[in-house]
Scaffold this motif. Structure first.
Motif, PDB file in Angstrom:
ATOM      1  N   ASP A  55      30.773  73.567  18.956  1.00 35.23           N
ATOM      2  CA  ASP A  55      31.527  72.439  19.495  1.00 35.23           C
ATOM      3  C   ASP A  55      31.635  72.559  21.013  1.00 35.23           C
ATOM      4  OD1 ASP A  55      33.524  70.097  18.945  1.00 35.23           O
ATOM      5  OD2 ASP A  55      34.598  71.457  20.283  1.00 35.23           O
ATOM      6  N   GLY A  56      31.529  71.420  21.699  1.00 40.61           N
ATOM      7  CA  GLY A  56      31.516  71.410  23.156  1.00 40.61           C
ATOM      8  C   GLY A  56      32.718  72.081  23.786  1.00 40.61           C
ATOM      9  N   ASP A  57      33.914  71.746  23.339  1.00 36.16           N
ATOM     10  CA  ASP A  57      35.122  72.342  23.915  1.00 36.16           C
ATOM     11  C   ASP A  57      35.191  73.839  23.634  1.00 36.16           C
ATOM     12  OD1 ASP A  57      35.898  69.960  24.971  1.00 36.16           O
ATOM     13  OD2 ASP A  57      37.526  69.575  23.560  1.00 36.16           O
ATOM     14  N   ASN A  58      34.842  74.235  22.400  1.00 39.02           N
ATOM     15  CA  ASN A  58      34.914  75.649  22.030  1.00 39.02           C
ATOM     16  C   ASN A  58      33.976  76.494  22.882  1.00 39.02           C
ATOM     17  OD1 ASN A  58      36.662  74.784  20.085  1.00 39.02           O
ATOM     18  ND2 ASN A  58      35.362  75.259  18.336  1.00 39.02           N
ATOM     19  N   VAL A  59      32.772  75.989  23.106  1.00 36.74           N
ATOM     20  CA  VAL A  59      31.784  76.744  23.882  1.00 36.74           C
ATOM     21  C   VAL A  59      32.235  76.911  25.329  1.00 36.74           C
ATOM     22  CG1 VAL A  59      29.435  76.669  24.788  1.00 36.74           C
ATOM     23  CG2 VAL A  59      29.858  76.161  22.389  1.00 36.74           C
ATOM     24  N   ARG A  60      32.931  75.914  25.854  1.00 33.69           N
ATOM     25  CA  ARG A  60      33.412  76.007  27.245  1.00 33.69           C
ATOM     26  C   ARG A  60      34.591  76.971  27.393  1.00 33.69           C
ATOM     27  NH1 ARG A  60      31.752  72.801  31.405  1.00 33.69           N
ATOM     28  NH2 ARG A  60      30.235  71.172  30.959  1.00 33.69           N
ATOM     29  N   HIS A  61      35.128  77.454  26.296  1.00 32.08           N
ATOM     30  CA  HIS A  61      36.171  78.478  26.374  1.00 32.08           C
ATOM     31  C   HIS A  61      35.575  79.853  26.642  1.00 32.08           C
ATOM     32  CE1 HIS A  61      40.070  76.643  25.383  1.00 32.08           C
ATOM     33  NE2 HIS A  61      39.383  75.783  24.660  1.00 32.08           N
ATOM     34  N   GLY A  62      34.281  80.029  26.318  1.00 33.58           N
ATOM     35  CA  GLY A  62      33.680  81.342  26.466  1.00 33.58           C
ATOM     36  C   GLY A  62      32.345  81.306  27.168  1.00 33.58           C
ATOM     37  N   LEU A  63      31.286  81.081  26.411  1.00 31.52           N
ATOM     38  CA  LEU A  63      29.921  81.119  26.934  1.00 31.52           C
ATOM     39  C   LEU A  63      29.743  80.293  28.201  1.00 31.52           C
ATOM     40  CD1 LEU A  63      26.888  81.879  26.549  1.00 31.52           C
ATOM     41  CD2 LEU A  63      26.685  79.812  25.152  1.00 31.52           C
ATOM     42  N   ASN A  64      30.303  79.079  28.211  1.00 29.23           N
ATOM     43  CA  ASN A  64      30.128  78.182  29.355  1.00 29.23           C
ATOM     44  C   ASN A  64      31.418  77.976  30.138  1.00 29.23           C
ATOM     45  OD1 ASN A  64      27.501  77.992  28.581  1.00 29.23           O
ATOM     46  ND2 ASN A  64      27.667  75.973  27.665  1.00 29.23           N
ATOM     47  N   GLY A  65      32.286  78.963  30.077  1.00 34.21           N
ATOM     48  CA  GLY A  65      33.561  78.861  30.773  1.00 34.21           C
ATOM     49  C   GLY A  65      33.447  78.837  32.282  1.00 34.21           C
ATOM     50  N   ASP A  66      32.286  79.225  32.807  1.00 34.87           N
ATOM     51  CA  ASP A  66      32.093  79.247  34.258  1.00 34.87           C
ATOM     52  C   ASP A  66      31.527  77.942  34.802  1.00 34.87           C
ATOM     53  OD1 ASP A  66      29.685  79.767  32.866  1.00 34.87           O
ATOM     54  OD2 ASP A  66      28.782  80.626  34.673  1.00 34.87           O
ATOM     55  N   LEU A  67      31.287  76.963  33.937  1.00 29.78           N
ATOM     56  CA  LEU A  67      30.636  75.716  34.355  1.00 29.78           C
ATOM     57  C   LEU A  67      31.633  74.601  34.615  1.00 29.78           C
ATOM     58  CD1 LEU A  67      27.613  75.636  31.870  1.00 29.78           C
ATOM     59  CD2 LEU A  67      27.649  76.466  34.241  1.00 29.78           C
ATOM     60  N   GLY A  68      31.322  73.796  35.611  1.00 31.18           N
ATOM     61  CA  GLY A  68      32.118  72.603  35.876  1.00 31.18           C
ATOM     62  C   GLY A  68      31.506  71.410  35.167  1.00 31.18           C
ATOM     63  N   PHE A  69      31.686  70.208  35.744  1.00 31.71           N
ATOM     64  CA  PHE A  69      31.225  68.991  35.082  1.00 31.71           C
ATOM     65  C   PHE A  69      30.328  68.139  35.988  1.00 31.71           C
ATOM     66  CE2 PHE A  69      34.876  70.325  32.657  1.00 31.71           C
ATOM     67  CZ  PHE A  69      34.487  70.078  31.351  1.00 31.71           C
ATOM     68  N   SER A  70      29.763  68.752  37.008  1.00 34.49           N
ATOM     69  CA  SER A  70      28.773  68.050  37.811  1.00 34.49           C
ATOM     70  C   SER A  70      27.519  67.850  36.962  1.00 34.49           C
ATOM     71  CB  SER A  70      28.420  68.864  39.056  1.00 34.49           C
ATOM     72  OG  SER A  70      27.738  70.056  38.683  1.00 34.49           O
ATOM     73  N   ASP A  71      26.625  66.986  37.425  1.00 37.72           N
ATOM     74  CA  ASP A  71      25.386  66.765  36.674  1.00 37.72           C
ATOM     75  C   ASP A  71      24.608  68.062  36.518  1.00 37.72           C
ATOM     76  OD1 ASP A  71      26.001  64.117  36.405  1.00 37.72           O
ATOM     77  OD2 ASP A  71      24.516  63.375  37.836  1.00 37.72           O
ATOM     78  N   GLN A  72      24.575  68.878  37.562  1.00 38.68           N
ATOM     79  CA  GLN A  72      23.870  70.162  37.506  1.00 38.68           C
ATOM     80  C   GLN A  72      24.499  71.089  36.465  1.00 38.68           C
ATOM     81  OE1 GLN A  72      24.245  72.636  40.978  1.00 38.68           O
ATOM     82  NE2 GLN A  72      22.546  73.977  40.421  1.00 38.68           N
ATOM     83  N   ALA A  73      25.818  71.142  36.450  1.00 40.24           N
ATOM     84  CA  ALA A  73      26.513  72.006  35.496  1.00 40.24           C
ATOM     85  C   ALA A  73      26.332  71.506  34.068  1.00 40.24           C
ATOM     86  CB  ALA A  73      27.997  72.079  35.838  1.00 40.24           C
ATOM     87  N   ARG A  74      26.297  70.186  33.888  1.00 39.75           N
ATOM     88  CA  ARG A  74      26.081  69.627  32.548  1.00 39.75           C
ATOM     89  C   ARG A  74      24.697  70.008  32.022  1.00 39.75           C
ATOM     90  NH1 ARG A  74      29.508  65.068  31.153  1.00 39.75           N
ATOM     91  NH2 ARG A  74      31.010  64.660  32.807  1.00 39.75           N
ATOM     92  N   VAL A  75      23.701  69.991  32.904  1.00 35.55           N
ATOM     93  CA  VAL A  75      22.347  70.386  32.505  1.00 35.55           C
ATOM     94  C   VAL A  75      22.333  71.845  32.055  1.00 35.55           C
ATOM     95  CG1 VAL A  75      19.994  70.808  33.326  1.00 35.55           C
ATOM     96  CG2 VAL A  75      21.179  68.704  33.976  1.00 35.55           C
ATOM     97  N   GLU A  76      22.983  72.718  32.824  1.00 30.70           N
ATOM     98  CA  GLU A  76      23.035  74.130  32.468  1.00 30.70           C
ATOM     99  C   GLU A  76      23.833  74.343  31.179  1.00 30.70           C
ATOM    100  OE1 GLU A  76      22.700  78.342  32.538  1.00 30.70           O
ATOM    101  OE2 GLU A  76      21.475  76.643  33.191  1.00 30.70           O
ATOM    102  N   ASN A  77      24.886  73.570  30.989  1.00 33.30           N
ATOM    103  CA  ASN A  77      25.669  73.626  29.752  1.00 33.30           C
ATOM    104  C   ASN A  77      24.774  73.387  28.546  1.00 33.30           C
ATOM    105  OD1 ASN A  77      28.247  73.624  28.250  1.00 33.30           O
ATOM    106  ND2 ASN A  77      27.835  71.455  27.954  1.00 33.30           N
ATOM    107  N   ILE A  78      23.966  72.332  28.610  1.00 36.56           N
ATOM    108  CA  ILE A  78      23.089  71.991  27.491  1.00 36.56           C
ATOM    109  C   ILE A  78      21.964  73.009  27.345  1.00 36.56           C
ATOM    110  CG2 ILE A  78      21.511  70.239  26.582  1.00 36.56           C
ATOM    111  CD1 ILE A  78      24.562  69.608  26.428  1.00 36.56           C
ATOM    112  N   ARG A  79      21.434  73.500  28.461  1.00 39.63           N
ATOM    113  CA  ARG A  79      20.371  74.507  28.373  1.00 39.63           C
ATOM    114  C   ARG A  79      20.841  75.749  27.622  1.00 39.63           C
ATOM    115  NH1 ARG A  79      18.504  79.094  29.972  1.00 39.63           N
ATOM    116  NH2 ARG A  79      20.418  79.598  31.102  1.00 39.63           N
ATOM    117  N   ARG A  80      22.036  76.220  27.961  1.00 36.66           N
ATOM    118  CA  ARG A  80      22.559  77.412  27.288  1.00 36.66           C
ATOM    119  C   ARG A  80      22.787  77.152  25.804  1.00 36.66           C
ATOM    120  NH1 ARG A  80      27.255  79.733  31.395  1.00 36.66           N
ATOM    121  NH2 ARG A  80      25.998  79.684  33.330  1.00 36.66           N
ATOM    122  N   ILE A  81      23.353  75.996  25.488  1.00 36.69           N
ATOM    123  CA  ILE A  81      23.605  75.672  24.088  1.00 36.69           C
ATOM    124  C   ILE A  81      22.295  75.575  23.322  1.00 36.69           C
ATOM    125  CG2 ILE A  81      24.523  73.915  22.508  1.00 36.69           C
ATOM    126  CD1 ILE A  81      26.548  75.690  24.061  1.00 36.69           C
ATOM    127  N   GLY A  82      21.287  74.988  23.961  1.00 34.61           N
ATOM    128  CA  GLY A  82      19.984  74.900  23.315  1.00 34.61           C
ATOM    129  C   GLY A  82      19.431  76.269  22.963  1.00 34.61           C
TER     130      GLY A  82
END
Length: 210
Positions: A73-100
């Motif tokens: 789940d998007g919110d759950n992942v941002r509590h840990g694995l992607n907790g260092d990411l913001g919400f800029s377009d660049q950060a959103r791309v990295e968010n999805i890359r890691r989840i992939g």
């Protein structure tokens, strides 16, 4: 405050010392043991569209059928694995890359993994699809009109975005690119989460994932 990811690779290149380790127990061995195919159910849609609700309902149904699953789940992942990411377009791309990459590992383990993320850009969803083999990426478009998402607004995010308190909010001041040809297109208006989940389950049965 979240910070955007920083590429720590030297000159943008991975070290030649990093080599993929081939496990003795293969992907095929795990799929055979589990008794069903492995794939990613990639739920995409606006905030408040019902992605997480439908993905949870699907996960429960699959569990009841004895299917080995996991739900990202998007919110759950941002509590840990992607907790260092913001919400800029660049950060959103990295968010999805890691989840992939994480989803790919779950598929290698022989699971049916559900991923519930806004993932607003077609190119980023294609990036994840390209990580996987043919048939291992099932795009599920949770098609809920923006006005309905705003009425729901379970977290009050749309209200804050309209007031300018949240920037780069998908559907308001950041674009959402609807899937062009998703494997499953769920038009949720007038349907319950259970009805939507049954459509996903029927797809999986029809295409012999189960």
């Amino acid at each position: 405050m979240s910070t955007p990811y920083i590429d720590k690779e030297v000159n943008g290149e991975k070290s030649s010392d990093v080599v993929w380790h081939q496990a003795a127990v293969s992907h095929q061995d795990r799929v055979k043991l589990n008794g069903h195919k492995a794939a990613v159910l990639w739920f995409t849609g606006l905030s408040g569209s019902g992605k997480s609700t439908v993905a949870n309902a699907v996960d429960v149904m699959l569990y009841q059928h004895g299917v080995k699953t996991y739900l990202l789940d998007g919110d759950n992942v941002r509590h840990g694995l992607n907790g260092d990411l913001g919400f800029s377009d660049q950060a959103r791309v990295e968010n999805i890359r890691r989840i992939g990459e994480v989803a790919k590992l779950f598929v290698d383990a022989g699971l049916l993994v559900s991923s519930a993320f806004i993932s607003p850009f077609n190119v980023d969803r294609k990036m994840v699809r390209d990580l996987l083999k043919e048939g291992e990426f099932i795009e599920v478009f949770i098609d809920t009109p923006l006005e309905i998402c705003e009425k729901r607004d379970p977290k009050g995010l749309y209200q804050k975005a309209r007031a300018g308190e949240i920037k780069n909010f998908t559907g308001i001041d950041s674009a959402y690119e609807a899937p062009i040809n998703p494997e499953i297109h769920l038009q949720t208006d007038g349907k319950s989460a259970q009805q939507c989940a049954l459509e996903v389950l029927n797809y999986l049965k029809l295409h012999e994932y189960l």
